[in-house]
Design a protein around this motif. Structure first.
Motif, short mmCIF file in Angstrom:
data_model
loop_
_atom_site.label_atom_id
_atom_site.label_comp_id
_atom_site.label_asym_id
_atom_site.label_seq_id
_atom_site.Cartn_x
_atom_site.Cartn_y
_atom_site.Cartn_z
N PHE A 254 0.39 -1.55 0.12
CA PHE A 254 0.08 -0.38 -0.08
C PHE A 254 0.31 1.46 -0.08
O PHE A 254 0.60 2.58 -0.84
N ARG A 255 2.18 1.49 1.02
CA ARG A 255 2.81 3.07 1.24
C ARG A 255 3.77 2.54 -0.22
O ARG A 255 4.38 3.99 -0.95
N GLN A 256 4.10 1.23 -1.09
CA GLN A 256 4.56 0.96 -2.24
C GLN A 256 4.35 1.86 -2.48
O GLN A 256 5.25 2.97 -4.00
N THR A 257 2.88 1.71 -3.85
CA THR A 257 2.71 1.84 -4.71
C THR A 257 1.03 3.36 -4.86
O THR A 257 -0.19 3.15 -5.33
N LYS A 258 1.87 3.61 -2.78
CA LYS A 258 0.58 5.28 -3.02
C LYS A 258 -0.90 4.26 -2.65
O LYS A 258 -1.55 5.40 -3.40
N GLY A 259 -1.15 3.62 -2.38
CA GLY A 259 -2.90 3.71 -2.02
C GLY A 259 -2.68 2.20 -2.96
O GLY A 259 -4.77 1.76 -2.31
N LYS A 260 -2.52 1.31 -3.72
CA LYS A 260 -2.98 0.16 -3.91
C LYS A 260 -2.67 -1.41 -3.30
O LYS A 260 -2.05 -1.17 -2.03
N ARG A 261 -3.83 -2.16 -3.18
CA ARG A 261 -3.98 -2.95 -1.95
C ARG A 261 -3.45 -4.93 -3.04
O ARG A 261 -3.99 -4.35 -4.28
N LEU A 262 -2.84 -5.02 -2.19
CA LEU A 262 -1.87 -7.17 -2.58
C LEU A 262 -2.84 -8.26 -2.72
O LEU A 262 -3.87 -8.22 -3.17
N PHE A 263 -4.33 -7.55 -1.14
CA PHE A 263 -4.78 -8.53 -0.81
C PHE A 263 -6.38 -7.63 -0.77
O PHE A 263 -6.15 -6.40 -0.51
N ARG A 264 -7.21 -8.29 -1.12
CA ARG A 264 -8.79 -6.99 -0.87
C ARG A 264 -8.94 -6.89 0.72
O ARG A 264 -9.64 -5.90 0.20
N MET A 265 -8.61 -7.61 1.19
CA MET A 265 -8.73 -7.35 2.48
C MET A 265 -7.33 -8.06 3.47
O MET A 265 -7.73 -9.28 2.96
N SER A 266 -7.03 -7.32 4.27
CA SER A 266 -6.18 -8.38 5.88
C SER A 266 -6.52 -8.01 6.78
O SER A 266 -7.19 -7.51 6.92
N PRO A 267 -6.37 -9.89 7.60
CA PRO A 267 -5.38 -10.65 7.32
C PRO A 267 -6.28 -11.34 6.54
O PRO A 267 -6.94 -11.68 5.77
N ILE A 268 -5.38 -12.48 5.97
CA ILE A 268 -5.76 -13.98 4.46
C ILE A 268 -7.14 -13.94 4.80
O ILE A 268 -7.24 -14.05 3.80
N GLN A 269 -7.94 -14.59 6.07
CA GLN A 269 -8.71 -14.98 5.83
C GLN A 269 -10.15 -13.98 5.41
O GLN A 269 -10.89 -14.72 4.46
N HIS A 270 -10.04 -13.00 5.28
CA HIS A 270 -11.34 -11.85 4.79
C HIS A 270 -10.28 -11.46 3.52
O HIS A 270 -11.74 -11.07 2.68
N HIS A 271 -9.33 -12.16 3.07
CA HIS A 271 -9.32 -11.85 1.65
C HIS A 271 -10.29 -13.01 1.42
O HIS A 271 -10.98 -12.28 -0.60
N PHE A 272 -10.05 -14.24 1.72
CA PHE A 272 -10.83 -14.95 0.94
C PHE A 272 -12.42 -14.61 1.34
O PHE A 272 -13.25 -14.96 0.65
N GLU A 273 -12.75 -13.95 2.07
CA GLU A 273 -13.94 -13.68 2.55
C GLU A 273 -14.68 -12.62 1.58
O GLU A 273 -15.99 -13.06 1.08
N GLU A 274 -13.96 -11.80 1.15
CA GLU A 274 -14.34 -11.07 0.11
C GLU A 274 -13.87 -11.00 -0.88
O GLU A 274 -14.88 -10.52 -2.17
N LEU A 275 -13.23 -12.44 -1.74
CA LEU A 275 -14.17 -13.39 -2.77
C LEU A 275 -15.02 -14.17 -2.79
O LEU A 275 -15.38 -14.52 -4.00
N GLY A 276 -15.69 -14.14 -1.89
CA GLY A 276 -16.69 -14.81 -1.57
C GLY A 276 -17.18 -16.08 -1.12
O GLY A 276 -17.79 -17.18 -1.03
N TRP A 277 -16.18 -17.12 -0.30
CA TRP A 277 -15.71 -17.43 0.65
C TRP A 277 -16.35 -17.46 1.65
O TRP A 277 -16.41 -16.78 2.58
#
Length: 309
Positions: A254-277
Motif C-alpha cells: 500500500f505504501r509502495q504503490t501509494k494506495g493500491k492493495r495486494l489483497f482485497r483485505m487483510s489478514p488473509i482470512q478476510h481476503h477469501f471472504e471478500e472473494l465470496g467464500w
C-alpha cells in the motif's frame, strides 16, 4: 485431564457470556471490515478470560495432585498469563470505547514493548530448559534473542489469525496436538479451547478477544520451544504465519504503490471472504491446511527428533 478442563472452561465461558450480556461487554465491529461481520456488532467479547481462568484453575489442580509438570509447565502458564494480560488491556479498552467512548485499543508502540518484556523474561528462563541450543554463544544470549522473537512473533501471528468464528480456537488445538503427551499445559489448553468452542461455533455467541489469542500464542510458542523445536512452529502454525505476513505485505504494498492493495483485505482470512467464500468454508479449509502442516511436524518429530519431556 482434557475432559475436566473442557468442562471447567464450558462453565466459566458460559458464565462470562451471561455477565457480558448483562453489562454490555460487546465487540465493536470495524465498518471497513467484511460487511457480513456487521451483524456481529455487540457479541460478547473477551471470552478468553473464561478459558484462561479455566487453564489456571486446572493447572493448580494438577499442582495439588503432584502432576503440575515441573518448571516447564510453570513457565508456560506464566507466559500465558503475561501475554494474556496484555491482550486483556486491549479488550477492556475496546469494550470501554464502545460503551462510553475514549481510547479504542493499545497502539503498536505501546503493545510491542510489553510483549517483548514478557517474551524476554520467558526466553531467559526457558533457554537453560530448552532441548536444543541453536545459537552457540556465551550465556545462551543467541537463544534468548531467538526465543524472544519467536514468542512475540507467535503472539501477534495467532492474534492476526483470529476474526472468524471458531477459526483460531480450532487451528490452535490442531497445532498443539503433537505435544499433548509431553506438555500438561498444552493438553489443558486444548481442553479449555474445546469448552470455549462450544460457544464460539458459528454463529458465535462469544469471541475470545485479545486476551485469548495472546495467551494461546504464548503457550504455543513456549511449548514448541520447551518440548520440541522452535523451527517447527511455523510449519504447524502456517495459517497464523500467513495471516501476519499478509498484513505486513499489505501495508508495505500500500505504501509502495501509494494506495493500491495486494489483497482485497487483510489478514488473509478476510481476503477469501471478500472473494465470496462463506465464513465457515474459510474456517474449515484453514483447519485442513493447519492439519497438513501439523501432520508434517508430527512425522518430523517421530522420525528425526524424539519429543523431549
Amino acid at each position: 485431564m482434557i475432559v475436566v478442563a473442557a468442562l471447567v472452561s464450558w462453565f466459566l465461558v458460559g458464565l462470562f457470556i451471561t455477565l457480558a450480556r448483562r453489562y454490555g461487554w460487546g465487540q465493536p465491529i470495524r465498518k471497513e471490515g467484511p460487511q457480513t461481520h456487521l451483524k456481529k456488532e455487540g457479541t460478547p467479547t473477551a471470552g478468553g478470560i473464561g478459558f484462561v481462568l479455566a487453564l489456571l484453575l486446572c493447572w493448580v489442580g494438577l499442582l495439588l495432585t503432584g502432576h503440575g509438570g515441573g518448571p516447564k509447565a510453570t513457565l508456560l502458564v506464566l507466559a500465558a498469563v503475561g501475554m494474556g494480560c496484555i491482550g486483556l488491556v486491549d479488550d477492556v479498552l475496546k469494550i470501554r470505547s464502545r460503551m462510553v467512548g475514549g481510547k479504542k485499543e493499545l497502539l503498536a508502540r505501546e503493545k510491542f514493548p510489553l510483549q517483548f518484556l514478557v517474551g524476554l523474561i520467558f526466553a531467559v528462563l526457558a533457554a537453560p530448559l530448552a532441548p536444543h541450543l541453536w545459537v552457540h554463544s556465551w550465556g545462551h544470549v543467541g537463544d534468548i534473542a531467538l526465543y524472544t522473537l519467536a514468542m512475540v512473533g507467535a503472539v501477534n501471528a495467532f492474534n492476526f489469525a483470529d476474526g472468524l468464528d471458531s477459526l483460531l480456537g480450532g487451528l490452535s488445538i490442531i497445532v498443539l496436538l503433537p505435544l499433548l503427551a509431553v506438555s500438561p499445559v498444552s493438553a489443558l489448553l486444548v481442553g479449555v479451547l474445546l469448552g470455549f468452542l462450544w460457544f464460539n461455533a458459528h454463529p458465535a455467541r462469544v469471541f475470545m478477544g485479545d486476551m485469548g489469542s495472546h495467551a494461546i500464542g504464548g503457550v504455543a510458542a513456549g511449548a514448541y520451544i520447551l518440548h520440541a523445536d522452535v523451527w517447527l512452529l511455523p510449519i504447524s502454525a502456517i495459517i497464523p504465519v500467513a495471516a501476519v505476513l499478509s498484513v505486513v505485505l499489505q501495508v508495505a504494498y500500500f505504501r509502495q504503490t501509494k494506495g493500491k492493495r495486494l489483497f482485497r483485505m487483510s489478514p488473509i482470512q478476510h481476503h477469501f471472504e471478500e472473494l465470496g467464500w462463506p465464513e465457515t468454508h474459510v474456517t474449515l479449509r484453514f483447519w485442513l491446511v493447519t492439519a497438513l502442516g501439523t501432520a508434517l511436524v508430527w512425522s518430523i518429530l517421530r522420525g528425526l527428533t524424539p519429543l523431549v519431556p
